[in-house]
Motif scaffolding. Structure first.
Motif, PDB file in Angstrom:
ATOM      1  N   ASP A 180      17.465 107.371 154.964  1.00  0.00           N
ATOM      2  CA  ASP A 180      16.718 108.395 155.685  1.00  0.00           C
ATOM      3  C   ASP A 180      16.289 107.786 157.020  1.00  0.00           C
ATOM      4  N   PRO A 181      16.643 108.411 158.168  1.00  0.00           N
ATOM      5  CA  PRO A 181      16.288 107.841 159.473  1.00  0.00           C
ATOM      6  C   PRO A 181      14.802 107.530 159.614  1.00  0.00           C
ATOM      7  N   SER A 182      13.944 108.301 158.978  1.00  0.00           N
ATOM      8  CA  SER A 182      12.505 108.023 159.083  1.00  0.00           C
ATOM      9  C   SER A 182      12.149 106.717 158.395  1.00  0.00           C
ATOM     10  N   GLN A 183      12.975 106.282 157.445  1.00  0.00           N
ATOM     11  CA  GLN A 183      12.712 105.031 156.741  1.00  0.00           C
ATOM     12  C   GLN A 183      13.190 103.806 157.520  1.00  0.00           C
ATOM     13  N   LEU A 184      14.098 104.011 158.491  1.00  0.00           N
ATOM     14  CA  LEU A 184      14.572 102.876 159.279  1.00  0.00           C
ATOM     15  C   LEU A 184      13.440 102.232 160.058  1.00  0.00           C
ATOM     16  N   ALA A 185      12.536 103.027 160.612  1.00  0.00           N
ATOM     17  CA  ALA A 185      11.392 102.477 161.343  1.00  0.00           C
ATOM     18  C   ALA A 185      10.504 101.676 160.407  1.00  0.00           C
ATOM     19  N   VAL A 186      10.335 102.152 159.186  1.00  0.00           N
ATOM     20  CA  VAL A 186       9.538 101.422 158.198  1.00  0.00           C
ATOM     21  C   VAL A 186      10.199 100.079 157.901  1.00  0.00           C
ATOM     22  N   GLY A 187      11.513 100.082 157.734  1.00  0.00           N
ATOM     23  CA  GLY A 187      12.242  98.838 157.481  1.00  0.00           C
ATOM     24  C   GLY A 187      12.136  97.862 158.621  1.00  0.00           C
ATOM     25  N   ARG A 188      12.263  98.349 159.863  1.00  0.00           N
ATOM     26  CA  ARG A 188      12.131  97.467 161.029  1.00  0.00           C
ATOM     27  C   ARG A 188      10.728  96.900 161.124  1.00  0.00           C
ATOM     28  N   ALA A 189       9.719  97.695 160.816  1.00  0.00           N
ATOM     29  CA  ALA A 189       8.338  97.219 160.898  1.00  0.00           C
ATOM     30  C   ALA A 189       8.078  96.105 159.889  1.00  0.00           C
ATOM     31  N   ALA A 190       8.762  96.132 158.759  1.00  0.00           N
ATOM     32  CA  ALA A 190       8.567  95.125 157.717  1.00  0.00           C
ATOM     33  C   ALA A 190       9.462  93.906 157.908  1.00  0.00           C
ATOM     34  N   ALA A 191      10.437  93.989 158.805  1.00  0.00           N
ATOM     35  CA  ALA A 191      11.424  92.915 158.968  1.00  0.00           C
ATOM     36  C   ALA A 191      10.876  91.773 159.804  1.00  0.00           C
ATOM     37  N   ASP A 192      11.418  90.594 159.559  1.00  0.00           N
ATOM     38  CA  ASP A 192      11.096  89.408 160.348  1.00  0.00           C
ATOM     39  C   ASP A 192      12.143  89.131 161.409  1.00  0.00           C
ATOM     40  N   VAL A 193      13.376  89.560 161.159  1.00  0.00           N
ATOM     41  CA  VAL A 193      14.495  89.262 162.037  1.00  0.00           C
ATOM     42  C   VAL A 193      15.613  90.269 161.765  1.00  0.00           C
ATOM     43  N   ALA A 194      16.436  90.529 162.776  1.00  0.00           N
ATOM     44  CA  ALA A 194      17.611  91.381 162.609  1.00  0.00           C
ATOM     45  C   ALA A 194      18.846  90.486 162.628  1.00  0.00           C
ATOM     46  N   VAL A 195      19.745  90.696 161.671  1.00  0.00           N
ATOM     47  CA  VAL A 195      20.936  89.858 161.540  1.00  0.00           C
ATOM     48  C   VAL A 195      22.181  90.726 161.656  1.00  0.00           C
ATOM     49  N   ALA A 196      23.096  90.315 162.516  1.00  0.00           N
ATOM     50  CA  ALA A 196      24.421  90.932 162.581  1.00  0.00           C
ATOM     51  C   ALA A 196      25.330  90.077 161.715  1.00  0.00           C
ATOM     52  N   ALA A 197      25.908  90.668 160.686  1.00  0.00           N
ATOM     53  CA  ALA A 197      26.664  89.899 159.701  1.00  0.00           C
ATOM     54  C   ALA A 197      28.083  89.555 160.133  1.00  0.00           C
TER      55      ALA A 197
END
Length: 125
Positions: A17-34
């Motif tokens: 759900d796009p609204s949950q992506l912001a929640v996930g980013r707020a909880a993340a420490d780092v973004a990883v491109a695999a």
């Protein structure tokens, strides 16, 4: 950390759900491109814009966006990945701020188009 209490959570690319992506980013420490890519994934640009530091493959389109100020680059499959990730997480505030500044500067569409055009022109004999 991940919303489910684990260590890794996807930021996009799935049926979330796009609204949950912001929640996930707020909880993340780092973004990883695999994986290395010819283009920077939209989700990684959004993560950087949001102030997350980046960890990405050395190859592909990441070179202009990711360096030691904004995160770290690693060779896919390199065992040092975990060490690099730990360094980035430990310095996430400074590297995240630098990533946000960098993406706001270099994600300008005119600049990317110019760089892409130059690369294509240099590839044609």
């Amino acid at each position: 950390g991940a919303p489910d209490g684990g260590g890794v959570a996807p930021l996009g690319g799935g049926p979330e759900d796009p609204s949950q992506l912001a929640v996930g980013r707020a909880a993340a420490d780092v973004a990883v491109a695999a994986v290395a890519s010819a283009r920077v994934p939209r989700d990684l640009l959004i993560a950087a814009w949001s102030g997350l530091p980046l960890v990405a493959p050395v190859h592909g389109a990441f070179a202009e966006l990711v360096d030691e100020r904004t995160g770290a680059t690693v060779d896919p499959g390199d065992p040092s990945f975990v060490d690099e990730l730990a360094v980035v997480v430990a310095d996430r505030a400074a590297r995240g701020a630098a990533a946000a500044d960098r993406v706001r500067t270099c994600a300008d569409p005119e600049r990317w188009l110019g760089a892409w055009t130059r690369r294509c022109a240099s590839a044609v004999p």
